[in-house]
Design an enzyme around this catalytic site. Structure first.
Site, short mmCIF file in Angstrom:
data_model
loop_
_atom_site.label_atom_id
_atom_site.label_comp_id
_atom_site.label_asym_id
_atom_site.label_seq_id
_atom_site.Cartn_x
_atom_site.Cartn_y
_atom_site.Cartn_z
N ASP A 79 0.82 -1.21 0.00
CA ASP A 79 0.00 0.00 0.00
C ASP A 79 0.85 1.26 0.00
O ASP A 79 2.01 1.25 0.42
CB ASP A 79 -0.95 0.02 1.19
CG ASP A 79 -0.24 0.10 2.53
OD1 ASP A 79 0.77 -0.60 2.71
OD2 ASP A 79 -0.69 0.87 3.41
N GLU A 174 0.20 -1.37 5.55
CA GLU A 174 1.24 -0.95 6.49
C GLU A 174 1.11 0.51 6.83
O GLU A 174 1.35 0.92 7.98
CB GLU A 174 2.62 -1.23 5.89
CG GLU A 174 3.79 -1.02 6.83
CD GLU A 174 4.36 0.40 6.84
OE1 GLU A 174 5.22 0.68 7.68
OE2 GLU A 174 3.93 1.23 5.99
#
Length: 410
Positions: A79, A174
């Site tokens: 991400d 994350e």
């Protein structure tokens, strides 16, 4: 163009921005677009167990040695930060950088300047990858993904290189603090691991912030402004009083190194109710606890002034300093340091002023320090990465693997 650069540019073009307000895993379905691509590429490289599980990509390169070489993991996250757009990334290559301003976007007159970012001057003569000024770049952490994938591709193309079991994982979410939530440590199979999620070339990190988030809810009372005297209580103004009572010299913009901070990163509200969203960071456990206590005590102080119930603080711990879990197995840091030195990279051992998946994984039984990717200025339009740093990252990964094989061959 080297394979690590080609991989990075392909991965960077895929929008994988996470969303803190979503309760799904991954928090955004578009992260699975990259996950499916990585799963397929791992299978093409011969990692037959490559799979997507709860939005995480896992794969194992089996050992080609009968020696007792430890299983080493390498982890990066898919991400990108929700703080800045990751849609329609148009990466730009700046070859033979001359030390001058880089015009990112002529239409909007957006410039990446060494006057603002003096670290640019470290890369004169090098090739840089920048944004076009309208999005972030996504080197955090697609550079890490590209570097791990390139190292795996090299090992599969060179079976003569002795190695133990190599485990890879690419995590979702994350950036919103959930990267380790569903991580399958047992299924991953590594004895220890490295996240490839650091910054400039040479960074090697095994300490990180203790982290918490704090939500401060401020209640007011809305009355028509025409007859509000002695009746209206404007929650926005009350919230401002809370904000200014926290130490102004203890913010991200005024601290460095091992200094902690309070960071107000969002405000939402009106006269009736205002919500402040803070993050709290510190390295030392006692200082971290004191910061949380300060925020709670400040709410009590404000309630004494304005009446009970106007201020409420909810604090949630997010992750802890992984140092205590790394120190008993410092060989994993020492080996990374030696790997860097061997390939001509000067190690920069420093605390992470943030967190990685590795900080939580270390407390889940998988000690996981952090290696550099080479990137700078993450989470914004001025993000850039030197291509040679990415190539060196690949060399470091391969050298770590080689050093452990050599150690257990003697």
């Amino acid at each position: 163009m080297s394979s690590v650069i080609e991989r990075f540019l392909r991965y960077a073009a895929i929008d994988t921005q996470s969303n803190e307000e979503s309760q799904t895993t991954p928090s955004t379905g578009k992260q699975l677009n990259l996950a499916r691509l990585l799963e397929q590429e791992l299978k093409e490289l011969g990692l037959q167990d490559a799979r997507i599980q709860e939005g995480y990509v896992y794969g194992t390169l089996p050992a080609n040695s009968t020696k007792a070489i430890p299983a080493i993991g390498f982890i990066a996250h898919m991400d990108t930060s929700p703080d800045f757009s990751g849609t329609d990334v148009k990466a730009q290559l700046v070859e033979n950088y001359d030390g001058q301003d880089i015009l990112l976007n002529p239409e909007h007159n957006l410039v990446l300047s060494p006057a603002d970012f003096p670290e640019l001057l470290d890369y004169i003569g090098k090739t840089l990858i920048t944004t076009d000024g309208t999005t972030l770049l996504g080197a955090d952490d697609k550079a890490g993904i590209a570097e791990i994938m390139t190292a795996i591709a090299y090992l599969t193309a060179h079976p003569e290189i002795e190695h133990g079991t190599i485990c890879v994982a690419f995590t979702p979410d994350e950036e919103i603090g959930r990267g380790a939530d569903q991580f399958d440590v047992a299924g991953f199979g590594a004895d220890f691991a490295y996240t490839v999620d650091g910054g400039s070339i040479g960074e090697l990190e095994y300490e990180n912030f203790n982290a918490a988030k704090a939500i401060v809810k401020v209640k007011g009372r809305n009355v028509h402004p025409g007859n509000a005297k002695n009746k209206m209580i404007n929650s926005i103004l009350l919230a401002n009083e809370y904000i200014v009572k926290l130490p102004p010299q203890e913010t991200p913009a005024t601290t460095e190194g091992y200094e902690g901070f309070y960071h107000l990163n969002d405000i939402r509200g009106d006269v009736e109710e205002t919500t402040l969203y803070y993050i709290i960071r510190d390295f030392a456990e006692d200082s971290f606890a004191k910061r949380k206590e300060t925020m709670l005590n400040l709410a009590e102080e404000c309630n004494k002034k304005y009446g009970s119930g106007h201020f409420h603080v909810e604090i949630t711990d997010q992750y802890k300093n992984m140092k205590e879990k790394i120190q008993p197995v410092m060989h994993i840091v020492d080996k990374a340091q030696k790997a860097m030195e061997t390939v001509g990279v000067k190690p920069l051992i420093k605390p992470i002023r943030g967190g990685t998946d590795g900080s939580r994984l270390s407390f889940m039984g998988l000690p996981t320090p952090n290696l550099f990717t080479g990137g700078h200025n993450y989470h914004g339009r001025y993000e850039f990465i030197p291509t040679f740093a990415m190539e060196k990252s690949v060399e470091v990964i391969l050298k770590i693997i080689e050093l452990y094989a050599e150690e257990h061959s003697n």
